[in-house]
Design an enzyme around this catalytic site. Sequence first.
Site, PDB file in Angstrom:
ATOM      1  N   GLY A   1       2.191  -1.644  -6.019  1.00  0.00           N
ATOM      2  CA  GLY A   1       2.565  -0.367  -5.437  1.00  0.00           C
ATOM      3  C   GLY A   1       3.537  -0.414  -4.281  1.00  0.00           C
ATOM      4  O   GLY A   1       4.380   0.487  -4.131  1.00  0.00           O
TER       5      GLY A   1
ATOM      6  N   THR B   1       2.865   2.178 -12.858  1.00  0.00           N
ATOM      7  CA  THR B   1       1.780   1.240 -12.601  1.00  0.00           C
ATOM      8  C   THR B   1       2.400  -0.070 -12.170  1.00  0.00           C
ATOM      9  O   THR B   1       3.455  -0.452 -12.671  1.00  0.00           O
ATOM     10  CB  THR B   1       0.908   1.019 -13.845  1.00  0.00           C
ATOM     11  OG1 THR B   1       0.005  -0.066 -13.575  1.00  0.00           O
ATOM     12  CG2 THR B   1       1.722   0.686 -15.081  1.00  0.00           C
ATOM     13  N   GLY B   2       1.759  -0.732 -11.226  1.00  0.00           N
ATOM     14  CA  GLY B   2       2.316  -2.005 -10.789  1.00  0.00           C
ATOM     15  C   GLY B   2       2.029  -2.248  -9.324  1.00  0.00           C
ATOM     16  O   GLY B   2       1.172  -1.590  -8.728  1.00  0.00           O
TER      17      GLY B   2
ATOM     18  N   ARG C   1      -5.640   0.493   2.625  1.00  0.00           N
ATOM     19  CA  ARG C   1      -4.324   0.334   1.975  1.00  0.00           C
ATOM     20  C   ARG C   1      -4.155   1.415   0.895  1.00  0.00           C
ATOM     21  O   ARG C   1      -5.057   1.697   0.133  1.00  0.00           O
ATOM     22  CB  ARG C   1      -4.234  -1.051   1.348  1.00  0.00           C
ATOM     23  CG  ARG C   1      -2.943  -1.314   0.550  1.00  0.00           C
ATOM     24  CD  ARG C   1      -3.113  -0.991  -0.919  1.00  0.00           C
ATOM     25  NE  ARG C   1      -1.962  -1.409  -1.723  1.00  0.00           N
ATOM     26  CZ  ARG C   1      -1.802  -1.086  -3.009  1.00  0.00           C
ATOM     27  NH1 ARG C   1      -2.704  -0.350  -3.627  1.00  0.00           N
ATOM     28  NH2 ARG C   1      -0.750  -1.507  -3.677  1.00  0.00           N
ATOM     29  N   VAL C   2      -2.977   2.015   0.860  1.00  0.00           N
ATOM     30  CA  VAL C   2      -2.677   3.009  -0.165  1.00  0.00           C
ATOM     31  C   VAL C   2      -1.428   2.550  -0.905  1.00  0.00           C
ATOM     32  O   VAL C   2      -0.440   2.145  -0.272  1.00  0.00           O
ATOM     33  CB  VAL C   2      -2.446   4.402   0.465  1.00  0.00           C
ATOM     34  CG1 VAL C   2      -1.997   5.400  -0.597  1.00  0.00           C
ATOM     35  CG2 VAL C   2      -3.706   4.896   1.164  1.00  0.00           C
ATOM     36  N   GLY C   3      -1.481   2.582  -2.222  1.00  0.00           N
ATOM     37  CA  GLY C   3      -0.337   2.165  -3.033  1.00  0.00           C
ATOM     38  C   GLY C   3       0.556   3.335  -3.393  1.00  0.00           C
ATOM     39  O   GLY C   3       0.561   4.382  -2.730  1.00  0.00           O
ATOM     40  N   ASP C   4       1.290   3.167  -4.470  1.00  0.00           N
ATOM     41  CA  ASP C   4       2.266   4.184  -4.879  1.00  0.00           C
ATOM     42  C   ASP C   4       1.653   5.333  -5.661  1.00  0.00           C
ATOM     43  O   ASP C   4       2.247   6.419  -5.740  1.00  0.00           O
ATOM     44  CB  ASP C   4       3.339   3.537  -5.763  1.00  0.00           C
ATOM     45  CG  ASP C   4       2.721   2.931  -7.024  1.00  0.00           C
ATOM     46  OD1 ASP C   4       1.700   2.225  -6.902  1.00  0.00           O
ATOM     47  OD2 ASP C   4       3.251   3.175  -8.126  1.00  0.00           O
TER      48      ASP C   4
ATOM     49  N   THR D   1      -3.903   0.665 -13.409  1.00  0.00           N
ATOM     50  CA  THR D   1      -3.859   2.073 -13.008  1.00  0.00           C
ATOM     51  C   THR D   1      -3.868   2.843 -14.305  1.00  0.00           C
ATOM     52  O   THR D   1      -3.623   2.259 -15.359  1.00  0.00           O
ATOM     53  CB  THR D   1      -2.554   2.344 -12.211  1.00  0.00           C
ATOM     54  OG1 THR D   1      -2.710   1.880 -10.883  1.00  0.00           O
ATOM     55  CG2 THR D   1      -2.157   3.794 -12.166  1.00  0.00           C
TER      56      THR D   1
HETATM   57  N1  ASP Z   1       0.179   0.889  -8.480  1.00  0.00           N
HETATM   58  C1  ASP Z   1      -1.199   0.683  -8.137  1.00  0.00           C
HETATM   59  C2  ASP Z   1      -1.302   0.365  -6.675  1.00  0.00           C
HETATM   60  O1  ASP Z   1      -0.460  -0.331  -6.155  1.00  0.00           O
HETATM   61  C3  ASP Z   1      -1.830  -0.403  -8.905  1.00  0.00           C
HETATM   62  C4  ASP Z   1      -1.355  -0.508 -10.315  1.00  0.00           C
HETATM   63  O2  ASP Z   1      -0.741   0.337 -10.852  1.00  0.00           O
HETATM   64  O3  ASP Z   1      -1.583  -1.510 -10.944  1.00  0.00           O
HETATM   65  O4  ASP Z   1      -2.260   0.772  -6.070  1.00  0.00           O
END
Ligand code: ASP
Length: 313
Positions: A227, A224-225, A201-204, A173
């Site tokens: 989500g 980032t991570g 799908r929607v992340g954070d 991200t």
């Molecule tokens: N946080 C983002 C998501 O889950 C992906 C990422 O940051 O690596 O969509």
Amino acid sequence: MNGLATGFVLAVHGGAGTISGDRMTTSRLASYHDGLCLAVAAGRSILAGGGRALDAVTEAVIALEDNPLFNAGRGSVFTAAGTQEMDASIMDGSNRRAGAVAGIFGPRNPILAARAVMERSRHVLMIGEGALSFCREQGLAVAEPGYFYTEERRQELQRALDGGEDARYRHGTVGAVARDRHGNLAAATSTGGMTGKAPGRVGDSPIIGAGTYADNATCAVSATGHGEFFIEHGAAFEIAARLRHAHQPLPDAAQAVLDSLDAVGGSGGVVAVDRTGATALPFNTGRMYRGYVRDGGAIHTAIYDEPYRVQSM
Ligand code: ASP
């Protein structure tokens, strides 16, 4: 990095994952450092001219979205169905206004779509087709589908579908946080999400309080991570809440939240800056592409748990 009472600070990340160690080369590493440096420089030029944190994080994220090395805008990862769906959000800490988009494909810079939602709509979060028609009405630049395609992301999808890619390498991200010389904070985050995610799908990243948060009274955070974990833990808001209610120093608050994610298997990291200019850039993934600059100082970039490279730009 100690806090300052005056002066600007900007920190960026280019994700805490994206490429497994065995595929990293020296020249790729150099390209990542260059990309981070350019993004920090883009934000710095706004802040050094006395500009707003909001504009600085926007420009820094645009630079990262335009770089196909990072998973946002151009170079976004693919869903399990082979499509690309992008999420982005932005928050202005001076008035706690926010804007976000989710599941979009077409606008060249999703962060500008998020900013348009914040500044030119009555809403905070818009998704899919409705978000796209709003972007068209607002005259945002749209790119051809081929613009977003990279062969490397396609191969990553194949590895994910074959079960050969660890979740830690399926994310990435981009994001930025800043404090300007007037003491205003802002945060921005943009992503293609996680490789092989289900369509829809929607992340954070577009969720205010999870992947992005900014409030002049406390701090600005971009995450980032993985989500799902960041949403369930309200990660970005929790860091701000620890400052506000428990008066924790920013590095302690950010680390505590990452530790709680770690305890349940949530991988990732954050970049954060508080109202005094103190910063925190913790991660639990072995690497997080990251960089920062302070008023009057040099640009610093790093990828692994290593000393920062001081850039001459
Ligand atoms: N946080 C983002 C998501 O889950 C992906 C990422 O940051 O690596 O969509």
